[in-house]
Design a protein around this motif. Sequence first.
Motif, PDB file in Angstrom:
ATOM      1  N   PRO A  20       0.782  -1.234   0.000  1.00 25.96           N
ATOM      2  CA  PRO A  20       0.000   0.000   0.000  1.00 25.96           C
ATOM      3  C   PRO A  20       0.815   1.285   0.000  1.00 25.96           C
ATOM      4  O   PRO A  20       0.244   2.379  -0.001  1.00 25.96           O
ATOM      5  CB  PRO A  20      -0.803  -0.127   1.302  1.00 25.96           C
ATOM      6  CG  PRO A  20       0.072  -0.916   2.210  1.00 25.96           C
ATOM      7  CD  PRO A  20       0.794  -1.890   1.326  1.00 25.96           C
ATOM      8  N   SER A  21       2.156   1.197   0.021  1.00 19.83           N
ATOM      9  CA  SER A  21       2.963   2.411   0.048  1.00 19.83           C
ATOM     10  C   SER A  21       2.799   3.211  -1.235  1.00 19.83           C
ATOM     11  O   SER A  21       2.619   2.654  -2.323  1.00 19.83           O
ATOM     12  CB  SER A  21       4.442   2.060   0.237  1.00 19.83           C
ATOM     13  OG  SER A  21       4.655   1.449   1.487  1.00 19.83           O
ATOM     14  N   LEU A  22       2.884   4.534  -1.123  1.00 12.60           N
ATOM     15  CA  LEU A  22       2.862   5.424  -2.283  1.00 12.60           C
ATOM     16  C   LEU A  22       4.289   5.717  -2.716  1.00 12.60           C
ATOM     17  O   LEU A  22       5.184   5.886  -1.891  1.00 12.60           O
ATOM     18  CB  LEU A  22       2.140   6.725  -1.939  1.00 12.60           C
ATOM     19  CG  LEU A  22       0.635   6.615  -1.701  1.00 12.60           C
ATOM     20  CD1 LEU A  22       0.080   7.939  -1.183  1.00 12.60           C
ATOM     21  CD2 LEU A  22      -0.072   6.209  -2.983  1.00 12.60           C
ATOM     22  N   ARG A  23       4.502   5.787  -4.020  1.00 16.39           N
ATOM     23  CA  ARG A  23       5.835   6.025  -4.572  1.00 16.39           C
ATOM     24  C   ARG A  23       5.785   7.241  -5.483  1.00 16.39           C
ATOM     25  O   ARG A  23       4.868   7.383  -6.297  1.00 16.39           O
ATOM     26  CB  ARG A  23       6.283   4.798  -5.378  1.00 16.39           C
ATOM     27  CG  ARG A  23       6.141   3.460  -4.662  1.00 16.39           C
ATOM     28  CD  ARG A  23       7.398   3.078  -3.931  1.00 16.39           C
ATOM     29  NE  ARG A  23       8.420   2.674  -4.896  1.00 16.39           N
ATOM     30  CZ  ARG A  23       8.506   1.433  -5.419  1.00 16.39           C
ATOM     31  NH1 ARG A  23       7.629   0.504  -5.099  1.00 16.39           N
ATOM     32  NH2 ARG A  23       9.476   1.150  -6.260  1.00 16.39           N
ATOM     33  N   VAL A  42      -6.223  -3.824 -17.052  1.00 13.91           N
ATOM     34  CA  VAL A  42      -6.088  -4.914 -16.090  1.00 13.91           C
ATOM     35  C   VAL A  42      -5.574  -4.322 -14.780  1.00 13.91           C
ATOM     36  O   VAL A  42      -4.423  -3.878 -14.705  1.00 13.91           O
ATOM     37  CB  VAL A  42      -5.135  -6.009 -16.598  1.00 13.91           C
ATOM     38  CG1 VAL A  42      -5.076  -7.169 -15.597  1.00 13.91           C
ATOM     39  CG2 VAL A  42      -5.552  -6.507 -17.981  1.00 13.91           C
ATOM     40  N   ASP A  43      -6.431  -4.286 -13.782  1.00  9.61           N
ATOM     41  CA  ASP A  43      -6.227  -3.642 -12.492  1.00  9.61           C
ATOM     42  C   ASP A  43      -6.194  -2.119 -12.649  1.00  9.61           C
ATOM     43  O   ASP A  43      -5.864  -1.595 -13.713  1.00  9.61           O
ATOM     44  CB  ASP A  43      -4.989  -4.159 -11.767  1.00  9.61           C
ATOM     45  CG  ASP A  43      -5.249  -5.502 -11.086  1.00  9.61           C
ATOM     46  OD1 ASP A  43      -6.414  -5.770 -10.733  1.00  9.61           O
ATOM     47  OD2 ASP A  43      -4.288  -6.286 -10.910  1.00  9.61           O
ATOM     48  N   ALA A  44      -6.587  -1.449 -11.575  1.00 11.39           N
ATOM     49  CA  ALA A  44      -6.773   0.010 -11.636  1.00 11.39           C
ATOM     50  C   ALA A  44      -6.380   0.635 -10.309  1.00 11.39           C
ATOM     51  O   ALA A  44      -7.195   1.212  -9.603  1.00 11.39           O
ATOM     52  CB  ALA A  44      -8.227   0.341 -11.982  1.00 11.39           C
ATOM     53  N   GLY A  45      -5.108   0.500  -9.974  1.00 10.72           N
ATOM     54  CA  GLY A  45      -4.600   1.108  -8.757  1.00 10.72           C
ATOM     55  C   GLY A  45      -4.540   2.621  -8.865  1.00 10.72           C
ATOM     56  O   GLY A  45      -4.793   3.212  -9.922  1.00 10.72           O
ATOM     57  N   ASP A  46      -4.191   3.251  -7.753  1.00  8.34           N
ATOM     58  CA  ASP A  46      -4.114   4.706  -7.715  1.00  8.34           C
ATOM     59  C   ASP A  46      -3.162   5.224  -8.791  1.00  8.34           C
ATOM     60  O   ASP A  46      -2.049   4.728  -8.944  1.00  8.34           O
ATOM     61  CB  ASP A  46      -3.622   5.148  -6.329  1.00  8.34           C
ATOM     62  CG  ASP A  46      -3.591   6.657  -6.181  1.00  8.34           C
ATOM     63  OD1 ASP A  46      -4.628   7.295  -6.410  1.00  8.34           O
ATOM     64  OD2 ASP A  46      -2.511   7.194  -5.865  1.00  8.34           O
ATOM     65  N   GLY A  47      -3.606   6.224  -9.541  1.00 12.79           N
ATOM     66  CA  GLY A  47      -2.784   6.825 -10.586  1.00 12.79           C
ATOM     67  C   GLY A  47      -3.069   6.328 -11.987  1.00 12.79           C
ATOM     68  O   GLY A  47      -2.486   6.822 -12.948  1.00 12.79           O
ATOM     69  N   HIS A  71      -7.733  -5.739  -3.153  1.00 13.30           N
ATOM     70  CA  HIS A  71      -6.832  -4.865  -2.406  1.00 13.30           C
ATOM     71  C   HIS A  71      -6.828  -3.492  -3.076  1.00 13.30           C
ATOM     72  O   HIS A  71      -6.851  -3.393  -4.317  1.00 13.30           O
ATOM     73  CB  HIS A  71      -5.412  -5.432  -2.399  1.00 13.30           C
ATOM     74  CG  HIS A  71      -5.144  -6.375  -1.270  1.00 13.30           C
ATOM     75  ND1 HIS A  71      -4.343  -7.487  -1.399  1.00 13.30           N
ATOM     76  CD2 HIS A  71      -5.559  -6.379   0.037  1.00 13.30           C
ATOM     77  CE1 HIS A  71      -4.277  -8.137  -0.242  1.00 13.30           C
ATOM     78  NE2 HIS A  71      -5.003  -7.477   0.640  1.00 13.30           N
ATOM     79  N   ASP A  72      -6.736  -2.435  -2.257  1.00  9.41           N
ATOM     80  CA  ASP A  72      -6.932  -1.099  -2.825  1.00  9.41           C
ATOM     81  C   ASP A  72      -5.801  -0.646  -3.742  1.00  9.41           C
ATOM     82  O   ASP A  72      -5.990   0.267  -4.546  1.00  9.41           O
ATOM     83  CB  ASP A  72      -7.185  -0.056  -1.727  1.00  9.41           C
ATOM     84  CG  ASP A  72      -6.097   0.007  -0.674  1.00  9.41           C
ATOM     85  OD1 ASP A  72      -5.107  -0.739  -0.761  1.00  9.41           O
ATOM     86  OD2 ASP A  72      -6.260   0.825   0.268  1.00  9.41           O
ATOM     87  N   ASP A  73      -4.613  -1.266  -3.673  1.00 14.53           N
ATOM     88  CA  ASP A  73      -3.575  -0.867  -4.634  1.00 14.53           C
ATOM     89  C   ASP A  73      -3.859  -1.422  -6.030  1.00 14.53           C
ATOM     90  O   ASP A  73      -3.129  -1.112  -6.976  1.00 14.53           O
ATOM     91  CB  ASP A  73      -2.175  -1.288  -4.156  1.00 14.53           C
ATOM     92  CG  ASP A  73      -2.024  -2.773  -3.899  1.00 14.53           C
ATOM     93  OD1 ASP A  73      -2.956  -3.382  -3.351  1.00 14.53           O
ATOM     94  OD2 ASP A  73      -0.956  -3.328  -4.246  1.00 14.53           O
TER      95      ASP A  73
END
Length: 302
Positions: A20-23, A42-47, A71-73
Amino acid sequence: MQKLSKTGTCLITLGTAAGPSLRPDRAQSSNLLTVNGTHYVVDAGDGVARRLAKAGIDVREIGMIFITHHHDDHTAGLGTLMSLAWDRQRTKPINVYGPPRTEELVKATVQYFTISAEIRIADGGRTVPIAQLFFGHDVGTGVIYQDTNIKVTAVENSHFAFHEGPAAGKHKSYSYRFETPDRVIVFTGDTGPSDAVTELAKGADLLVTETSSCEDRKQAMINDGRWQAMTPAEQAGIMRQATQGHMSLDVIGEMAAGAKVKTVVLSHLTQRVGNDDYTPWAEEVKKHFSGDVLVAKDLMEF
Protein backbone atom coordinates in the motif's frame (compact mmCIF):
# COMPACT_ATOMS: atom_id res chain seq x y z
CA MET A 1 4.51 8.01 -25.98
CA GLN A 2 4.11 6.67 -29.49
CA LYS A 3 0.64 6.45 -30.96
CA LEU A 4 -0.50 2.87 -30.53
CA SER A 5 -0.97 0.77 -33.63
CA LYS A 6 -4.49 -0.11 -34.74
CA THR A 7 -3.36 -3.67 -35.39
CA GLY A 8 -1.67 -6.28 -33.23
CA THR A 9 -1.23 -6.49 -29.47
CA CYS A 10 0.56 -3.99 -27.23
CA LEU A 11 0.98 -4.04 -23.46
CA ILE A 12 1.74 -0.90 -21.47
CA THR A 13 2.58 -1.30 -17.79
CA LEU A 14 0.80 1.82 -16.55
CA GLY A 15 1.53 1.42 -12.83
CA THR A 16 4.22 -0.88 -11.48
CA ALA A 17 4.38 -0.27 -7.72
CA ALA A 18 3.19 -2.72 -5.09
CA GLY A 19 0.99 -1.19 -2.43
CA PRO A 20 0.00 0.00 0.00
CA SER A 21 2.96 2.41 0.05
CA LEU A 22 2.86 5.42 -2.28
CA ARG A 23 5.83 6.02 -4.57
CA PRO A 24 6.71 9.34 -6.27
CA ASP A 25 7.92 7.67 -9.47
CA ARG A 26 5.59 4.69 -9.81
CA ALA A 27 1.79 4.50 -9.85
CA GLN A 28 0.08 1.51 -8.27
CA SER A 29 -0.79 -1.64 -10.19
CA SER A 30 -2.45 -1.11 -13.56
CA ASN A 31 -1.90 -2.32 -17.11
CA LEU A 32 -3.25 -1.42 -20.54
CA LEU A 33 -3.63 -4.17 -23.13
CA THR A 34 -4.51 -2.85 -26.60
CA VAL A 35 -5.56 -5.35 -29.24
CA ASN A 36 -6.37 -4.15 -32.75
CA GLY A 37 -7.08 -0.67 -31.40
CA THR A 38 -9.39 -1.79 -28.57
CA HIS A 39 -8.29 -1.05 -25.00
CA TYR A 40 -8.53 -3.37 -21.99
CA VAL A 41 -7.39 -2.29 -18.52
CA VAL A 42 -6.09 -4.91 -16.09
CA ASP A 43 -6.23 -3.64 -12.49
CA ALA A 44 -6.77 0.01 -11.64
CA GLY A 45 -4.60 1.11 -8.76
CA ASP A 46 -4.11 4.71 -7.71
CA GLY A 47 -2.78 6.83 -10.59
CA VAL A 48 -4.21 4.77 -13.46
CA ALA A 49 -6.10 7.69 -15.06
CA ARG A 50 -3.09 9.98 -14.97
CA ARG A 51 -0.89 7.28 -16.48
CA LEU A 52 -3.42 6.75 -19.29
CA ALA A 53 -3.29 10.48 -19.99
CA LYS A 54 0.51 10.35 -20.05
CA ALA A 55 0.27 7.45 -22.52
CA GLY A 56 -1.94 9.56 -24.78
CA ILE A 57 -5.04 7.41 -24.24
CA ASP A 58 -8.44 9.10 -24.00
CA VAL A 59 -10.19 7.64 -20.93
CA ARG A 60 -13.45 7.89 -22.87
CA GLU A 61 -12.17 4.92 -24.88
CA ILE A 62 -11.89 2.69 -21.81
CA GLY A 63 -14.89 0.37 -21.56
CA MET A 64 -13.43 -2.95 -20.36
CA ILE A 65 -11.68 -3.37 -17.01
CA PHE A 66 -10.51 -6.58 -15.34
CA ILE A 67 -9.71 -6.63 -11.61
CA THR A 68 -7.53 -9.41 -10.18
CA HIS A 69 -8.56 -8.86 -6.54
CA HIS A 70 -9.87 -6.18 -4.23
CA HIS A 71 -6.83 -4.86 -2.41
CA ASP A 72 -6.93 -1.10 -2.82
CA ASP A 73 -3.57 -0.87 -4.63
CA HIS A 74 -5.40 -2.67 -7.48
CA THR A 75 -8.72 -0.80 -7.27
CA ALA A 76 -8.23 2.68 -5.76
CA GLY A 77 -8.12 4.37 -9.18
CA LEU A 78 -11.16 2.54 -10.58
CA GLY A 79 -13.78 5.12 -9.60
CA THR A 80 -11.77 8.06 -10.89
CA LEU A 81 -11.13 6.27 -14.19
CA MET A 82 -14.83 5.54 -14.75
CA SER A 83 -16.01 8.96 -13.57
CA LEU A 84 -13.58 10.74 -15.89
CA ALA A 85 -14.76 8.64 -18.82
CA TRP A 86 -18.35 9.68 -18.00
CA ASP A 87 -17.27 13.32 -17.62
CA ARG A 88 -15.72 13.14 -21.10
CA GLN A 89 -19.04 12.15 -22.67
CA ARG A 90 -18.69 8.39 -22.82
CA THR A 91 -22.15 7.00 -23.61
CA LYS A 92 -21.38 3.28 -23.91
CA PRO A 93 -21.31 1.07 -20.79
CA ILE A 94 -18.13 0.58 -18.77
CA ASN A 95 -17.93 -3.07 -17.72
CA VAL A 96 -15.76 -4.23 -14.84
CA TYR A 97 -15.06 -7.95 -14.44
CA GLY A 98 -13.53 -9.56 -11.38
CA PRO A 99 -13.89 -11.93 -8.44
CA PRO A 100 -16.99 -11.95 -6.23
CA ARG A 101 -17.80 -8.50 -4.78
CA THR A 102 -16.78 -6.68 -7.98
CA GLU A 103 -20.43 -5.76 -8.56
CA GLU A 104 -20.58 -4.47 -4.98
CA LEU A 105 -17.42 -2.43 -5.56
CA VAL A 106 -18.83 -0.79 -8.69
CA LYS A 107 -22.14 -0.01 -6.97
CA ALA A 108 -20.18 1.68 -4.18
CA THR A 109 -18.31 3.68 -6.82
CA VAL A 110 -21.62 4.81 -8.32
CA GLN A 111 -22.77 5.94 -4.89
CA TYR A 112 -19.50 7.79 -4.26
CA PHE A 113 -19.62 9.75 -7.53
CA THR A 114 -23.40 10.33 -7.66
CA ILE A 115 -23.19 13.72 -5.91
CA SER A 116 -20.61 15.03 -8.36
CA ALA A 117 -22.56 13.57 -11.30
CA GLU A 118 -25.79 15.24 -10.16
CA ILE A 119 -24.01 18.59 -10.00
CA ARG A 120 -22.47 18.12 -13.45
CA ILE A 121 -25.88 17.24 -14.88
CA ALA A 122 -27.27 20.40 -13.27
CA ASP A 123 -24.34 22.35 -14.73
CA GLY A 124 -25.34 21.15 -18.21
CA GLY A 125 -23.55 19.06 -20.79
CA ARG A 126 -24.45 15.66 -19.30
CA THR A 127 -27.84 14.02 -19.00
CA VAL A 128 -27.06 10.31 -18.50
CA PRO A 129 -26.84 9.16 -14.84
CA ILE A 130 -23.62 7.32 -14.09
CA ALA A 131 -25.60 4.31 -12.84
CA GLN A 132 -26.59 3.72 -16.46
CA LEU A 133 -22.93 3.41 -17.52
CA PHE A 134 -21.05 1.63 -14.71
CA PHE A 135 -21.55 -2.15 -14.45
CA GLY A 136 -19.71 -4.64 -12.26
CA HIS A 137 -19.68 -8.37 -13.02
CA ASP A 138 -18.75 -11.08 -10.52
CA VAL A 139 -17.13 -13.92 -12.45
CA GLY A 140 -15.94 -17.39 -11.57
CA THR A 141 -13.00 -19.26 -13.05
CA GLY A 142 -12.51 -20.67 -16.55
CA VAL A 143 -13.25 -18.57 -19.64
CA ILE A 144 -14.80 -15.39 -18.26
CA TYR A 145 -14.87 -13.16 -21.36
CA GLN A 146 -14.42 -13.44 -25.11
CA ASP A 147 -14.75 -11.11 -28.09
CA THR A 148 -13.14 -10.84 -31.54
CA ASN A 149 -9.86 -9.62 -29.98
CA ILE A 150 -9.34 -11.60 -26.81
CA LYS A 151 -10.23 -14.69 -24.82
CA VAL A 152 -9.79 -14.27 -21.07
CA THR A 153 -9.35 -17.25 -18.76
CA ALA A 154 -9.22 -16.94 -14.96
CA VAL A 155 -7.91 -19.19 -12.21
CA GLU A 156 -8.07 -18.65 -8.48
CA ASN A 157 -4.58 -18.19 -7.09
CA SER A 158 -3.19 -18.53 -3.56
CA HIS A 159 -2.97 -14.86 -2.52
CA PHE A 160 -5.60 -15.33 0.20
CA ALA A 161 -5.07 -19.04 0.88
CA PHE A 162 -3.47 -18.34 4.27
CA HIS A 163 -6.60 -16.61 5.64
CA GLU A 164 -8.01 -18.17 8.79
CA GLY A 165 -11.18 -17.93 10.88
CA PRO A 166 -14.21 -16.07 9.47
CA ALA A 167 -12.16 -14.75 6.54
CA ALA A 168 -11.10 -18.21 5.31
CA GLY A 169 -12.41 -18.70 1.78
CA LYS A 170 -14.36 -15.43 1.81
CA HIS A 171 -12.14 -13.43 -0.54
CA LYS A 172 -10.96 -14.47 -4.01
CA SER A 173 -7.88 -13.48 -6.00
CA TYR A 174 -7.54 -14.30 -9.70
CA SER A 175 -4.81 -14.62 -12.30
CA TYR A 176 -5.75 -13.98 -15.94
CA ARG A 177 -4.63 -15.36 -19.31
CA PHE A 178 -5.33 -13.13 -22.31
CA GLU A 179 -5.16 -14.86 -25.68
CA THR A 180 -5.07 -12.49 -28.65
CA PRO A 181 -4.63 -13.25 -32.36
CA ASP A 182 -0.84 -12.81 -32.11
CA ARG A 183 0.20 -13.19 -28.44
CA VAL A 184 -0.60 -14.76 -25.10
CA ILE A 185 -0.14 -12.56 -22.03
CA VAL A 186 -0.66 -13.80 -18.47
CA PHE A 187 -1.06 -11.57 -15.42
CA THR A 188 -0.39 -13.33 -12.14
CA GLY A 189 -1.92 -10.54 -10.07
CA ASP A 190 -0.90 -11.05 -6.45
CA THR A 191 -0.33 -14.68 -5.55
CA GLY A 192 1.76 -17.06 -3.55
CA PRO A 193 3.15 -20.23 -5.11
CA SER A 194 0.39 -21.74 -7.27
CA ASP A 195 0.29 -24.76 -9.54
CA ALA A 196 -2.91 -23.36 -11.06
CA VAL A 197 -1.11 -20.18 -12.14
CA THR A 198 1.82 -22.17 -13.55
CA GLU A 199 -0.65 -24.21 -15.62
CA LEU A 200 -2.44 -21.03 -16.75
CA ALA A 201 0.85 -19.52 -17.91
CA LYS A 202 1.96 -22.45 -20.07
CA GLY A 203 3.56 -21.27 -23.31
CA ALA A 204 2.75 -17.58 -22.71
CA ASP A 205 4.67 -14.94 -24.62
CA LEU A 206 4.68 -12.65 -21.58
CA LEU A 207 4.25 -13.50 -17.89
CA VAL A 208 3.55 -10.25 -16.04
CA THR A 209 4.23 -11.14 -12.45
CA GLU A 210 3.98 -9.62 -9.01
CA THR A 211 7.44 -9.17 -7.51
CA SER A 212 8.38 -8.92 -3.87
CA SER A 213 11.12 -9.36 -1.32
CA CYS A 214 10.00 -10.07 2.22
CA GLU A 215 13.26 -8.72 3.64
CA ASP A 216 13.10 -5.42 1.72
CA ARG A 217 9.44 -5.01 2.62
CA LYS A 218 10.13 -5.42 6.34
CA GLN A 219 13.09 -3.03 6.26
CA ALA A 220 11.04 -0.40 4.42
CA MET A 221 8.37 -0.63 7.13
CA ILE A 222 11.02 -0.25 9.82
CA ASN A 223 12.51 2.76 8.05
CA ASP A 224 9.21 4.65 7.77
CA GLY A 225 7.93 3.73 11.22
CA ARG A 226 5.07 1.42 10.25
CA TRP A 227 6.72 -1.63 11.81
CA GLN A 228 7.17 0.06 15.18
CA ALA A 229 3.50 1.16 15.15
CA MET A 230 2.32 -2.46 14.85
CA THR A 231 1.55 -4.82 17.69
CA PRO A 232 3.54 -8.09 17.76
CA ALA A 233 0.44 -9.88 16.45
CA GLU A 234 0.19 -7.42 13.55
CA GLN A 235 3.89 -7.86 12.79
CA ALA A 236 3.47 -11.63 12.68
CA GLY A 237 0.38 -11.27 10.48
CA ILE A 238 2.04 -9.05 7.90
CA MET A 239 5.03 -11.39 7.70
CA ARG A 240 2.70 -14.37 7.20
CA GLN A 241 1.00 -12.48 4.37
CA ALA A 242 4.36 -11.51 2.85
CA THR A 243 5.72 -15.05 2.88
CA GLN A 244 2.58 -17.07 2.09
CA GLY A 245 0.48 -14.67 0.00
CA HIS A 246 3.26 -13.54 -2.34
CA MET A 247 5.93 -15.20 -4.45
CA SER A 248 9.63 -15.09 -3.68
CA LEU A 249 12.01 -14.39 -6.55
CA ASP A 250 12.94 -18.09 -6.62
CA VAL A 251 9.28 -19.07 -6.98
CA ILE A 252 8.83 -16.62 -9.88
CA GLY A 253 11.76 -18.18 -11.71
CA GLU A 254 10.54 -21.70 -11.04
CA MET A 255 7.02 -20.83 -12.21
CA ALA A 256 8.30 -19.27 -15.44
CA ALA A 257 10.55 -22.26 -16.14
CA GLY A 258 7.79 -24.76 -15.39
CA ALA A 259 5.36 -22.93 -17.66
CA LYS A 260 7.97 -22.50 -20.41
CA VAL A 261 7.03 -18.86 -20.97
CA LYS A 262 9.10 -16.75 -23.32
CA THR A 263 9.55 -13.59 -21.27
CA VAL A 264 8.98 -12.57 -17.66
CA VAL A 265 8.00 -8.98 -16.89
CA LEU A 266 8.60 -8.11 -13.24
CA SER A 267 5.95 -5.65 -12.06
CA HIS A 268 3.99 -4.87 -8.86
CA LEU A 269 7.42 -4.13 -7.38
CA THR A 270 7.79 -4.02 -3.61
CA GLN A 271 9.70 -0.94 -2.52
CA ARG A 272 13.45 -1.47 -2.26
CA VAL A 273 15.43 0.09 0.55
CA GLY A 274 17.48 3.04 -0.63
CA ASN A 275 17.15 2.65 -4.42
CA ASP A 276 14.93 1.74 -7.34
CA ASP A 277 17.34 -0.68 -9.04
CA TYR A 278 15.70 -4.08 -9.42
CA THR A 279 18.50 -5.62 -11.51
CA PRO A 280 19.57 -7.89 -8.62
CA TRP A 281 16.01 -9.21 -8.38
CA ALA A 282 15.98 -10.03 -12.09
CA GLU A 283 19.27 -11.89 -11.66
CA GLU A 284 17.72 -13.97 -8.86
CA VAL A 285 14.84 -14.97 -11.16
CA LYS A 286 17.33 -15.86 -13.92
CA LYS A 287 18.92 -18.47 -11.65
CA HIS A 288 15.87 -20.61 -12.34
CA PHE A 289 14.63 -19.32 -15.73
CA SER A 290 16.68 -19.10 -18.94
CA GLY A 291 14.38 -16.75 -20.87
CA ASP A 292 14.28 -12.95 -20.83
CA VAL A 293 13.53 -11.24 -17.51
CA LEU A 294 12.57 -7.58 -17.83
CA VAL A 295 11.94 -5.10 -15.01
CA ALA A 296 8.90 -2.97 -15.75
CA LYS A 297 8.67 0.76 -15.27
CA ASP A 298 5.57 2.89 -15.58
CA LEU A 299 4.58 3.43 -19.24
CA MET A 300 6.87 0.77 -20.69
CA GLU A 301 5.61 -0.89 -23.87
CA PHE A 302 5.89 -4.60 -24.58
